[in-house]
Scaffold this active site. Structure first.
Site, PDB file in Angstrom:
ATOM      1  N   LYS A   1      -7.591 139.156  20.174  1.00 22.27           N
ATOM      2  CA  LYS A   1      -7.143 139.046  18.771  1.00 22.27           C
ATOM      3  C   LYS A   1      -7.762 137.833  18.105  1.00 22.27           C
ATOM      4  O   LYS A   1      -8.135 137.875  16.934  1.00 22.27           O
ATOM      5  CB  LYS A   1      -5.611 138.949  18.683  1.00 22.27           C
ATOM      6  CG  LYS A   1      -4.885 140.131  19.224  1.00 22.27           C
ATOM      7  CD  LYS A   1      -4.817 141.275  18.231  1.00 22.27           C
ATOM      8  CE  LYS A   1      -4.080 142.409  18.840  1.00 22.27           C
ATOM      9  NZ  LYS A   1      -4.060 143.672  18.462  1.00 22.27           N
TER      10      LYS A   1
ATOM     11  N   LYS B   1     -11.150 151.754  24.628  1.00 19.34           N
ATOM     12  CA  LYS B   1     -10.017 152.686  24.742  1.00 19.34           C
ATOM     13  C   LYS B   1      -9.709 153.303  23.378  1.00 19.34           C
ATOM     14  O   LYS B   1     -10.031 152.706  22.339  1.00 19.34           O
ATOM     15  CB  LYS B   1      -8.786 151.950  25.285  1.00 19.34           C
ATOM     16  CG  LYS B   1      -8.322 150.830  24.391  1.00 19.34           C
ATOM     17  CD  LYS B   1      -6.967 150.267  24.782  1.00 19.34           C
ATOM     18  CE  LYS B   1      -6.584 149.221  23.737  1.00 19.34           C
ATOM     19  NZ  LYS B   1      -5.234 148.779  23.735  1.00 19.34           N
TER      20      LYS B   1
ATOM     21  N   LYS C   1      -4.988 152.969  17.908  1.00 16.00           N
ATOM     22  CA  LYS C   1      -4.400 153.525  16.690  1.00 16.00           C
ATOM     23  C   LYS C   1      -5.234 153.242  15.461  1.00 16.00           C
ATOM     24  O   LYS C   1      -5.286 154.019  14.531  1.00 16.00           O
ATOM     25  CB  LYS C   1      -3.003 152.948  16.475  1.00 16.00           C
ATOM     26  CG  LYS C   1      -1.996 153.405  17.505  1.00 16.00           C
ATOM     27  CD  LYS C   1      -0.585 153.067  17.075  1.00 16.00           C
ATOM     28  CE  LYS C   1       0.332 152.880  18.269  1.00 16.00           C
ATOM     29  NZ  LYS C   1       0.364 151.480  18.747  1.00 16.00           N
TER      30      LYS C   1
HETATM   31  P1  TYM Z   1       0.918 150.189  21.927  1.00 14.67           P
HETATM   32  O1  TYM Z   1       1.743 150.496  20.720  1.00 14.67           O
HETATM   33  O2  TYM Z   1      -0.436 149.636  21.720  1.00 14.67           O
HETATM   34  O3  TYM Z   1       0.776 151.501  22.801  1.00 14.67           O
HETATM   35  C1  TYM Z   1       1.886 152.289  23.174  1.00 14.67           C
HETATM   36  C2  TYM Z   1       1.681 152.825  24.585  1.00 14.67           C
HETATM   37  O4  TYM Z   1       0.482 153.607  24.642  1.00 14.67           O
HETATM   38  C3  TYM Z   1      -0.348 153.122  25.697  1.00 14.67           C
HETATM   39  N1  TYM Z   1      -1.762 153.269  25.294  1.00 14.67           N
HETATM   40  C4  TYM Z   1      -2.711 153.836  26.058  1.00 14.67           C
HETATM   41  N2  TYM Z   1      -2.659 154.378  27.295  1.00 14.67           N
HETATM   42  C5  TYM Z   1      -3.798 154.901  27.777  1.00 14.67           C
HETATM   43  N3  TYM Z   1      -4.979 154.919  27.097  1.00 14.67           N
HETATM   44  C6  TYM Z   1      -5.075 154.391  25.848  1.00 14.67           C
HETATM   45  N4  TYM Z   1      -6.211 154.450  25.183  1.00 14.67           N
HETATM   46  C7  TYM Z   1      -3.904 153.803  25.292  1.00 14.67           C
HETATM   47  N5  TYM Z   1      -3.643 153.192  24.101  1.00 14.67           N
HETATM   48  C8  TYM Z   1      -2.317 152.872  24.136  1.00 14.67           C
HETATM   49  C9  TYM Z   1       0.025 151.657  25.854  1.00 14.67           C
HETATM   50  O5  TYM Z   1      -0.310 151.185  27.129  1.00 14.67           O
HETATM   51  C10 TYM Z   1       1.513 151.701  25.621  1.00 14.67           C
HETATM   52  O6  TYM Z   1       2.196 152.074  26.794  1.00 14.67           O
HETATM   53  N6  TYM Z   1       2.820 145.896  23.637  1.00 14.67           N
HETATM   54  C11 TYM Z   1       3.052 147.331  23.576  1.00 14.67           C
HETATM   55  C12 TYM Z   1       4.352 147.699  22.899  1.00 14.67           C
HETATM   56  C13 TYM Z   1       5.547 147.078  23.533  1.00 14.67           C
HETATM   57  C14 TYM Z   1       6.111 147.422  24.810  1.00 14.67           C
HETATM   58  C15 TYM Z   1       7.247 146.577  24.943  1.00 14.67           C
HETATM   59  C16 TYM Z   1       5.768 148.326  25.801  1.00 14.67           C
HETATM   60  C17 TYM Z   1       6.305 146.107  23.003  1.00 14.67           C
HETATM   61  N7  TYM Z   1       7.343 145.789  23.837  1.00 14.67           N
HETATM   62  C18 TYM Z   1       8.042 146.642  26.082  1.00 14.67           C
HETATM   63  C19 TYM Z   1       6.580 148.387  26.935  1.00 14.67           C
HETATM   64  C20 TYM Z   1       7.707 147.558  27.064  1.00 14.67           C
HETATM   65  C21 TYM Z   1       1.924 147.935  22.741  1.00 14.67           C
HETATM   66  O7  TYM Z   1       1.331 147.292  21.921  1.00 14.67           O
HETATM   67  O8  TYM Z   1       1.746 149.276  22.916  1.00 14.67           O
END
Ligand code: TYM
Length: 334
Positions: free
Chosen positions: A115, A198, A201
């Site tokens: 970031k 990867k 969003k």
């Molecule tokens: P976030 O919002 O970026 O993504 C949500 C979930 O999707 C998974 N993910 C992927 N898995 C495989 N391949 C990809 N290309 C890919 N892109 C996203 C992420 O691994 C995630 O499981 N920090 C977290 C949100 C969060 C969280 C938490 C998760 C906040 N507090 C507590 C678990 C527990 C995040 O930014 O996910």
């Protein structure tokens, strides 16, 4: 009894449209886990504030993420679904946990370093302490399993460190949570452009398949997916092709996958055919989710009710942990 089941927590940031990475890294596990575990799944709205979304977008995104989770198969009767900001106990435990989190270790987190590189003008304190908030999301529910994609593995390691650090200093309160996937390894779905990044969003929309994409968008994106110039028997499979095969395993029949793996190995693969087949299988997979999510978004009263009930349940469990944390720290004067 529900209280005896192992506790599971996971969250998704409402920073854009959900895509195949979110589905196969996280949501697919949620759907299976809801049958076996006591699950808390939430929309990580506080986490999304690091990029200062405008309030209207934020609200639309939160409602959509919730709708897409339910449309994918989460049953609000079986799991607790809520918005992070509706559980203020998280904010207090985050404050307490920040006292045990060190600047050096936070600065070394790879996602933070990324970031800093990508948005040097907005390196705010929320970004630095992001892993502390994420750890608290998990620890406050005393979760032991956290279904996430591979990109979150490091954050889970930090959650274990913070749990240990608190337990050693103040007394045993938090179980140490593990990243979880039903397969052997955590999942990482790559974007379709073959550059090795990867799916995400907010980056490269043409190389990302969203749960809200129309049938034609899905077909078009897969037609344009990067492959290579053609198989040579005995050559290793290029990453871009391996990614398409991985995606195919998720939505196509085992026979179809085997057919294209064999064709690759024989040097006779026709990528055009493979991408057309994958496009059709993907359309079959995504269109019911897209339609259900649209119907749910047309009923915000229902979504609000789910969120409200979820937050009430999540708060009960969170409040118990928080009270114990206050007591252990010595913040109980009467
Ligand atoms: P976030 O919002 O970026 O993504 C949500 C979930 O999707 C998974 N993910 C992927 N898995 C495989 N391949 C990809 N290309 C890919 N892109 C996203 C992420 O691994 C995630 O499981 N920090 C977290 C949100 C969060 C969280 C938490 C998760 C906040 N507090 C507590 C678990 C527990 C995040 O930014 O996910």
């Amino acid at each position: 009894m529900a209280t005896e089941k192992e506790i599971v927590v996971s969250g998704i940031r409402p920073t854009g449209y959900l895509h195949l990475g979110n589905y196969f890294g996280a949501i697919r596990n949620y759907i299976r886990m809801q049958e076996e575990f006591n699950c808390y799944f939430f929309v990580a709205d506080w986490h999304s504030l690091t990029t200062h979304p405008n309030p209207k977008d934020l609200q639309a995104n939160v409602m959509r993420v919730l709708a897409e989770n339910i449309a994918s198969g989460l049953d609000p009767e079986k799991v607790t679904l809520y918005a992070q900001s509706h559980v203020p106990e998280i904010a207090e435990l985050y404050l307490l946990m920040n006292m045990l989190a060190y600047k050096g270790e936070l600065e070394r987190v790879p996602t933070f370093k990324d970031k800093v590189r990508l948005q040097p003008e907005n390196v705010n304190a929320g970004l630095l302490t992001y892993p502390v908030l994420m750890s608290v999301d998990i620890l406050i529910q005393r979760a032991v399993k956290v279904p996430v994609g591979k990109d979150q593995g490091q954050h889970l390691e930090m959650a274990r460190n913070f749990a240990q650090r608190f337990n050693e200093r103040y007394g045993n309160l938090f179980p140490e949570p593990e990243a979880f996937n039903y397969g052997d390894n955590l999942v990482r779905i790559l974007s379709l452009d073959g550059k090795g990044g990867k799916m995400s969003k907010s980056e490269n929309e043409m190389a990302t398949i969203y749960l809200s994409d129309s049938d034609e968008q899905i077909r078009q994106k897969l037609r344009k997916a990067k492959t290579d110039s053609g198989g040579v028997p005995g050559e290793p499979m290029p990453e871009s092709v391996a990614n398409l095969i991985e995606i195919m395993k998720l939505v196509s029949t085992p026979d179809t996958v085997q057919f294209y793996v064999d064709a690759f190995n024989a040097g006779s693969i026709r990528y055009g055919d493979m991408k057309t087949q994958l496009g059709e299988d993907m359309v079959k997979f995504i269109s019911p989710i897209r339609e259900k999510a649209a119907a749910l978004q047309a009923d915000p009263t229902y979504l609000r009710k789910i969120m409200k009930e979820g937050a009430e349940k999540a708060r009960v469990n969170a409040a118990q942990t928080l009270q114990q944390a206050r007591n252990l720290i010595g913040l109980n004067y009467y």
